[in-house]
Scaffold this motif. Structure first.
Motif, PDB file in Angstrom:
ATOM      1  N   PRO A   1       0.800  -1.230   0.000  1.00  0.00           N
ATOM      2  CA  PRO A   1       0.000   0.000   0.000  1.00  0.00           C
ATOM      3  C   PRO A   1       0.827   1.271   0.000  1.00  0.00           C
ATOM      4  CG  PRO A   1      -1.065  -1.612   1.381  1.00  0.00           C
ATOM      5  CD  PRO A   1       0.271  -2.208   0.975  1.00  0.00           C
ATOM      6  N   CYS A   2       1.838   1.352   0.841  1.00  0.00           N
ATOM      7  CA  CYS A   2       2.679   2.550   0.870  1.00  0.00           C
ATOM      8  C   CYS A   2       3.429   2.722  -0.445  1.00  0.00           C
ATOM      9  CB  CYS A   2       3.659   2.465   2.036  1.00  0.00           C
ATOM     10  SG  CYS A   2       4.759   3.886   2.148  1.00  0.00           S
ATOM     11  N   GLU A   3       3.982   1.619  -0.933  1.00  0.00           N
ATOM     12  CA  GLU A   3       4.817   1.716  -2.132  1.00  0.00           C
ATOM     13  C   GLU A   3       4.014   2.091  -3.371  1.00  0.00           C
ATOM     14  OE1 GLU A   3       8.662  -0.559  -4.027  1.00  0.00           O
ATOM     15  OE2 GLU A   3       8.027  -0.794  -1.958  1.00  0.00           O
ATOM     16  N   TYR A   4       2.757   1.656  -3.437  1.00  0.00           N
ATOM     17  CA  TYR A   4       1.947   1.945  -4.624  1.00  0.00           C
ATOM     18  C   TYR A   4       1.076   3.187  -4.447  1.00  0.00           C
ATOM     19  CZ  TYR A   4      -1.009   1.195  -8.700  1.00  0.00           C
ATOM     20  OH  TYR A   4      -1.664   1.348  -9.898  1.00  0.00           O
ATOM     21  N   LEU A   5       0.527   3.391  -3.259  1.00  0.00           N
ATOM     22  CA  LEU A   5      -0.428   4.482  -3.047  1.00  0.00           C
ATOM     23  C   LEU A   5       0.182   5.844  -3.322  1.00  0.00           C
ATOM     24  CD1 LEU A   5      -3.223   5.488  -2.031  1.00  0.00           C
ATOM     25  CD2 LEU A   5      -2.228   5.510   0.273  1.00  0.00           C
ATOM     26  N   TRP A   6       1.375   6.107  -2.807  1.00  0.00           N
ATOM     27  CA  TRP A   6       2.000   7.415  -3.018  1.00  0.00           C
ATOM     28  C   TRP A   6       2.200   7.663  -4.510  1.00  0.00           C
ATOM     29  CZ3 TRP A   6       5.519  10.069   0.913  1.00  0.00           C
ATOM     30  CH2 TRP A   6       5.111   9.769   2.228  1.00  0.00           C
ATOM     31  N   ASN A   7       2.629   6.631  -5.212  1.00  0.00           N
ATOM     32  CA  ASN A   7       2.837   6.725  -6.658  1.00  0.00           C
ATOM     33  C   ASN A   7       1.514   6.989  -7.378  1.00  0.00           C
ATOM     34  OD1 ASN A   7       2.773   4.924  -9.356  1.00  0.00           O
ATOM     35  ND2 ASN A   7       4.781   5.843  -9.134  1.00  0.00           N
ATOM     36  N   TRP A   8       0.480   6.278  -6.982  1.00  0.00           N
ATOM     37  CA  TRP A   8      -0.844   6.428  -7.607  1.00  0.00           C
ATOM     38  C   TRP A   8      -1.372   7.840  -7.413  1.00  0.00           C
ATOM     39  CZ3 TRP A   8      -5.737   7.298  -5.341  1.00  0.00           C
ATOM     40  CH2 TRP A   8      -6.835   7.092  -6.187  1.00  0.00           C
ATOM     41  N   VAL A   9      -1.273   8.358  -6.193  1.00  0.00           N
ATOM     42  CA  VAL A   9      -1.737   9.724  -5.917  1.00  0.00           C
ATOM     43  C   VAL A   9      -0.956  10.731  -6.756  1.00  0.00           C
ATOM     44  CG1 VAL A   9      -1.856  11.553  -4.185  1.00  0.00           C
ATOM     45  CG2 VAL A   9      -2.586   9.238  -3.592  1.00  0.00           C
ATOM     46  N   ALA A  10       0.354  10.582  -6.793  1.00  0.00           N
ATOM     47  CA  ALA A  10       1.188  11.520  -7.559  1.00  0.00           C
ATOM     48  C   ALA A  10       0.794  11.531  -9.028  1.00  0.00           C
ATOM     49  CB  ALA A  10       2.663  11.161  -7.409  1.00  0.00           C
ATOM     50  N   ASN A  11       0.542  10.367  -9.593  1.00  0.00           N
ATOM     51  CA  ASN A  11       0.157  10.304 -11.004  1.00  0.00           C
ATOM     52  C   ASN A  11      -1.224  10.896 -11.244  1.00  0.00           C
ATOM     53  OD1 ASN A  11       2.560   9.121 -11.836  1.00  0.00           O
ATOM     54  ND2 ASN A  11       1.816   7.040 -11.550  1.00  0.00           N
ATOM     55  N   ILE A  12      -2.132  10.749 -10.281  1.00  0.00           N
ATOM     56  CA  ILE A  12      -3.473  11.325 -10.413  1.00  0.00           C
ATOM     57  C   ILE A  12      -3.409  12.858 -10.386  1.00  0.00           C
ATOM     58  CG2 ILE A  12      -5.701  11.648  -9.252  1.00  0.00           C
ATOM     59  CD1 ILE A  12      -5.628   8.989 -10.580  1.00  0.00           C
ATOM     60  N   ILE A  13      -2.640  13.410  -9.450  1.00  0.00           N
ATOM     61  CA  ILE A  13      -2.634  14.876  -9.291  1.00  0.00           C
ATOM     62  C   ILE A  13      -1.621  15.566 -10.199  1.00  0.00           C
ATOM     63  CG2 ILE A  13      -3.425  14.666  -6.902  1.00  0.00           C
ATOM     64  CD1 ILE A  13      -0.642  15.367  -5.935  1.00  0.00           C
ATOM     65  N   ASP A  14      -0.891  14.793 -10.975  1.00  0.00           N
ATOM     66  CA  ASP A  14       0.127  15.352 -11.872  1.00  0.00           C
ATOM     67  C   ASP A  14      -0.444  16.459 -12.758  1.00  0.00           C
ATOM     68  OD1 ASP A  14       2.349  15.810 -13.428  1.00  0.00           O
ATOM     69  OD2 ASP A  14       2.251  13.932 -14.511  1.00  0.00           O
TER      70      ASP A  14
ATOM     71  N   ILE B   1       4.863  25.275  -5.430  1.00  0.00           N
ATOM     72  CA  ILE B   1       5.908  25.035  -4.445  1.00  0.00           C
ATOM     73  C   ILE B   1       6.048  23.556  -4.117  1.00  0.00           C
ATOM     74  CG2 ILE B   1       4.372  25.373  -2.462  1.00  0.00           C
ATOM     75  CD1 ILE B   1       6.727  26.715  -1.036  1.00  0.00           C
ATOM     76  N   TYR B   2       4.935  22.795  -4.307  1.00  0.00           N
ATOM     77  CA  TYR B   2       4.974  21.370  -3.996  1.00  0.00           C
ATOM     78  C   TYR B   2       5.028  20.492  -5.239  1.00  0.00           C
ATOM     79  CZ  TYR B   2       4.026  22.565   0.850  1.00  0.00           C
ATOM     80  OH  TYR B   2       4.126  23.073   2.122  1.00  0.00           O
ATOM     81  N   ARG B   3       5.346  21.102  -6.377  1.00  0.00           N
ATOM     82  CA  ARG B   3       5.446  20.312  -7.601  1.00  0.00           C
ATOM     83  C   ARG B   3       6.483  19.189  -7.453  1.00  0.00           C
ATOM     84  NH1 ARG B   3       2.777  18.543 -12.083  1.00  0.00           N
ATOM     85  NH2 ARG B   3       4.298  17.040 -12.825  1.00  0.00           N
ATOM     86  N   PHE B   4       7.528  19.435  -6.674  1.00  0.00           N
ATOM     87  CA  PHE B   4       8.581  18.425  -6.503  1.00  0.00           C
ATOM     88  C   PHE B   4       8.026  17.136  -5.914  1.00  0.00           C
ATOM     89  CE2 PHE B   4       8.355  20.388  -2.367  1.00  0.00           C
ATOM     90  CZ  PHE B   4       8.578  19.340  -1.476  1.00  0.00           C
ATOM     91  N   TRP B   5       6.976  17.239  -5.059  1.00  0.00           N
ATOM     92  CA  TRP B   5       6.408  16.026  -4.458  1.00  0.00           C
ATOM     93  C   TRP B   5       5.832  15.126  -5.538  1.00  0.00           C
ATOM     94  CZ3 TRP B   5       2.310  12.845  -4.154  1.00  0.00           C
ATOM     95  CH2 TRP B   5       2.269  11.943  -3.101  1.00  0.00           C
ATOM     96  N   VAL B   6       5.159  15.723  -6.508  1.00  0.00           N
ATOM     97  CA  VAL B   6       4.563  14.963  -7.607  1.00  0.00           C
ATOM     98  C   VAL B   6       5.655  14.286  -8.426  1.00  0.00           C
ATOM     99  CG1 VAL B   6       3.117  15.107  -9.668  1.00  0.00           C
ATOM    100  CG2 VAL B   6       2.597  16.538  -7.679  1.00  0.00           C
ATOM    101  N   ASP B   7       6.696  15.038  -8.766  1.00  0.00           N
ATOM    102  CA  ASP B   7       7.789  14.476  -9.564  1.00  0.00           C
ATOM    103  C   ASP B   7       8.565  13.420  -8.791  1.00  0.00           C
ATOM    104  OD1 ASP B   7       7.057  16.260 -11.551  1.00  0.00           O
ATOM    105  OD2 ASP B   7       8.486  17.788 -10.888  1.00  0.00           O
ATOM    106  N   TRP B   8       8.671  13.613  -7.508  1.00  0.00           N
ATOM    107  CA  TRP B   8       9.430  12.744  -6.621  1.00  0.00           C
ATOM    108  C   TRP B   8       8.749  11.383  -6.438  1.00  0.00           C
ATOM    109  CZ3 TRP B   8       9.072  13.472  -0.706  1.00  0.00           C
ATOM    110  CH2 TRP B   8      10.074  12.747  -0.042  1.00  0.00           C
ATOM    111  N   ASN B   9       7.412  11.377  -6.499  1.00  0.00           N
ATOM    112  CA  ASN B   9       6.656  10.156  -6.209  1.00  0.00           C
ATOM    113  C   ASN B   9       5.973   9.525  -7.416  1.00  0.00           C
ATOM    114  OD1 ASN B   9       6.534   9.753  -3.073  1.00  0.00           O
ATOM    115  ND2 ASN B   9       6.301  11.953  -3.409  1.00  0.00           N
ATOM    116  N   GLY B  10       5.873  10.249  -8.524  1.00  0.00           N
ATOM    117  CA  GLY B  10       5.130   9.757  -9.683  1.00  0.00           C
ATOM    118  C   GLY B  10       5.938   8.877 -10.605  1.00  0.00           C
ATOM    119  N   GLY B  11       5.365   8.628 -11.776  1.00  0.00           N
ATOM    120  CA  GLY B  11       6.025   7.793 -12.772  1.00  0.00           C
ATOM    121  C   GLY B  11       5.582   6.343 -12.702  1.00  0.00           C
TER     122      GLY B  11
END
Length: 240
Positions: free
Chosen positions: A157-170, A178-188
């Motif tokens: 859940p932790c390993e996939y959920l953060w990635n899933w959220v980042a890709n959704i809000i991309d 200011i928080y764009r780095f969080w999306v880039d850091w966790n997405g893909g």
């Protein structure tokens, strides 16, 4: 900052008994992991709608909330490294032993982020909130008391959920946020989660799917509570 990704590189798998992971192309939609994830989609959507992620998208997340969750995540990741060491020690077979030792190495590499950027040395450096403490305790229980596959179930859940959220809000988070780095850091690509799904699939016949759903759901519920608490705790302080 290192990308928050616990994928085991192919060069670390070559020459090991897990070399098959490099070429495994099982469609994710046919896996046990996909069943577990879709059964908890309602929880994932609630995470997406938390004030924390509204703040990420809008760029107005209180920096105290962001920092507080990062410190809690340090506690989680330090414990996660220990859990994989436990999982390797208690492994049911050599496949799981190799896999969990490699995952522990990836966590050790990533945890340097907390040493170098947040000046957090180890678990003892953090005062955990109730949710993250209970979450870590539950994962430690799974690592030490349940059969090897369930450690992957509880960590997914932790390993996939953060990635899933980042890709959704991309697409909703401006490039100059200011928080764009969080999306880039966790997405893909969720490469690390896919590896874990592949391992679970190989041993699917040995897994009680109802037990797996119970373990996965409990971890998802802890994820929701952690992200919910990240904003509520600061709000309580400000209103006192």
């Amino acid at each position: 900052m290192l990308k928050r990704d616990f994928f085991i590189p192919h060069d670390k798998l070559r020459g090991t008994r897990l070399e098959w992971l490099i070429t495994d192309d099982t469609p994710i939609e046919s896996t046990l992991f996909f069943n577990l994830w879709t059964s908890c989609m309602g929880i994932a959507v609630k995470v997406l709608k938390t004030d924390y992620f509204k703040g990420i998208v809008n760029g107005d997340l209180d920096p105290n909330n962001y920092g507080q969750l990062m410190v809690q995540d340090a506690y989680y990741c330090f414990n996660g490294q220990n859990d994989y060491v436990t999982g390797a020690t208690c492994a049911d077979n050599d496949d799981w032993k190799v896999f969990y030792n490699k995952k522990a190495d990836k966590y050790a590499e990533y945890n340097k982020t907390y040493h170098d950027n947040w000046h957090i040395h180890d678990i003892e450096s953090v005062t955990p909130g109730d949710a993250i403490k209970e979450y870590a305790q539950y994962e430690a229980y799974v690592a030490g008391s349940l059969d090897s596959p369930y450690l992957s179930v509880v960590m997914l859940p932790c390993e996939y959920l953060w990635n899933w959220v980042a890709n959704i809000i991309d697409g909703y988070t401006p490039e100059d946020s200011i928080y764009r780095f969080w999306v880039d850091w966790n997405g893909g690509e969720p490469s690390g989660a896919i590896q874990m799904a592949q391992m679970l699939e190989k041993y699917r016949s040995e897994i009680d799917e109802n037990k797996a759903k119970e373990v996965f759901r409990k971890a998802m519920e802890y994820e929701l509570q952690v992200f919910t608490d990240a904003c509520q705790q600061t709000n309580q302080i400000l209103t006192k």
